[in-house]
Design an enzyme around this catalytic site. Structure first.
Site, PDB file in Angstrom:
ATOM      1  N   GLY A   1     -47.450 -53.679  59.834  1.00 25.76           N
ATOM      2  CA  GLY A   1     -47.040 -52.284  59.738  1.00 25.76           C
ATOM      3  C   GLY A   1     -46.901 -51.666  61.112  1.00 25.76           C
ATOM      4  O   GLY A   1     -46.720 -52.366  62.106  1.00 25.76           O
ATOM      5  N   CYS A   2     -46.977 -50.339  61.178  1.00 29.56           N
ATOM      6  CA  CYS A   2     -46.845 -49.625  62.449  1.00 29.56           C
ATOM      7  C   CYS A   2     -47.811 -50.206  63.470  1.00 29.56           C
ATOM      8  O   CYS A   2     -49.019 -50.272  63.234  1.00 29.56           O
ATOM      9  CB  CYS A   2     -47.129 -48.144  62.248  1.00 29.56           C
ATOM     10  N   PHE A   3     -47.298 -50.612  64.629  1.00 27.60           N
ATOM     11  CA  PHE A   3     -48.130 -51.371  65.566  1.00 27.60           C
ATOM     12  C   PHE A   3     -49.183 -50.545  66.303  1.00 27.60           C
ATOM     13  O   PHE A   3     -50.078 -51.101  66.922  1.00 27.60           O
ATOM     14  CB  PHE A   3     -47.294 -52.182  66.550  1.00 27.60           C
ATOM     15  N   TRP A   4     -49.122 -49.218  66.246  1.00 28.98           N
ATOM     16  CA  TRP A   4     -50.112 -48.402  66.949  1.00 28.98           C
ATOM     17  C   TRP A   4     -51.530 -48.669  66.421  1.00 28.98           C
ATOM     18  O   TRP A   4     -52.445 -48.961  67.182  1.00 28.98           O
ATOM     19  CB  TRP A   4     -49.792 -46.922  66.790  1.00 28.98           C
TER      20      TRP A   4
ATOM     21  N   VAL B   1     -52.509 -51.102  64.377  1.00 27.69           N
ATOM     22  CA  VAL B   1     -52.839 -52.527  64.402  1.00 27.69           C
ATOM     23  C   VAL B   1     -53.397 -52.904  65.774  1.00 27.69           C
ATOM     24  O   VAL B   1     -54.386 -53.637  65.887  1.00 27.69           O
ATOM     25  CB  VAL B   1     -51.594 -53.384  64.079  1.00 27.69           C
TER      26      VAL B   1
END
Length: 244
Positions: free
Chosen positions: A90-93, A95
């Site tokens: 998903g959104c890499f922030w 993760v």
């Protein structure tokens, strides 16, 4: 009589007002013809403008011409004996912050992987037309944390049963994936996926990893959208606010 007197007074007065108005209009016209007024910036609600706003708040711009891509992988890999691991969830922030907190993870970088366009931008990736997924690549010390343990962190941090989405983030760029760098990682990744009922996580050999723009790196730690930094301390268990 009285009416004639008022008329004789009002006519010159009205004429004077008209003359003043005409002179004022002429002066304004001359002024505007010699002065360049600044253009107005209209705020759009499009995703691209939102990203531009985020970049401006962090002292950067999201335009591909002025937004430098991060440098990766770190040269220290050769001397620190670390290994690479790459995950998409998903959104890499959010993760990235989750893996930043893992003891044994040395460095992290968000970027784009498994696509068919060289050096893609954030906007291109978000269009879904380049084939890339938002991913986090990291260096880790296998003496402190195993690849299998990293897979456990990966699966615990998102819903691997959702295809091409995570929550409200929809698109192939948000797909679940483990991108292995060795045959041993491939074996472990397949074993871990088999332990998760209904997982749609793709497991593929890692293709070229393109580091994302600098302002995306360690985004939540640096403040996120709302300027409130979240802890990246090892072992931290604070709830992650995905968008800051």
């Amino acid at each position: 009589d009285e009416d004639e007197r008022l008329l004789s007074v009002s006519i010159p007065f009205v004429f004077s007002l008209s003359l003043c108005a005409a002179l004022l209009a002429l002066l304004v016209s001359v002024f505007l013809s010699n002065v360049s007024l600044p253009s107005l910036k209209i705020r759009s609600t499009s995703p691209t403008s939102t990203i531009s706003s985020i970049g401006e708040q962090m002292g950067t711009s999201s335009s591909s011409s002025s937004n430098k891509m991060a440098s990766w992988p770190p040269q220290s890999m050769e001397t620190e004996g670390s290994e690479l691991a790459t995950f998409a969830a998903g959104c890499f922030w959010g993760v990235e912050l989750r893996f930043q907190r893992v003891p044994g993870v040395l460095k992290t970088c968000v970027g784009y992987i498994q696509g068919h366009v060289d050096n893609p931008t954030y906007e291109q990736t978000c269009s879904g037309k380049t084939g890339h997924t938002e991913a986090v690549q990291m260096t880790y010390d296998p003496k402190q944390v195993t690849f299998g343990e990293l897979c456990d962190v990966f699966y615990a941090g998102h819903n691997p049963t959702q295809l091409n989405r995570q929550g409200g983030d929809v698109g192939t760029q948000y797909r679940s994936g483990i991108y292995y760098h060795t045959e041993e990682q491939k074996k472990i990744a397949e074993e871990k996926k088999g332990q998760v009922a209904g997982a749609v996580t793709e497991i593929q050999a890692a293709d070229t990893f393109w580091p994302a723009e600098e302002y995306h790196q360690q985004y939540l730690e640096k403040g996120g959208r709302f300027g409130s930094g979240q802890s990246a301390a090892k072992g931290c268990t604070d709830k992650i606010r995905c968008y800051g």
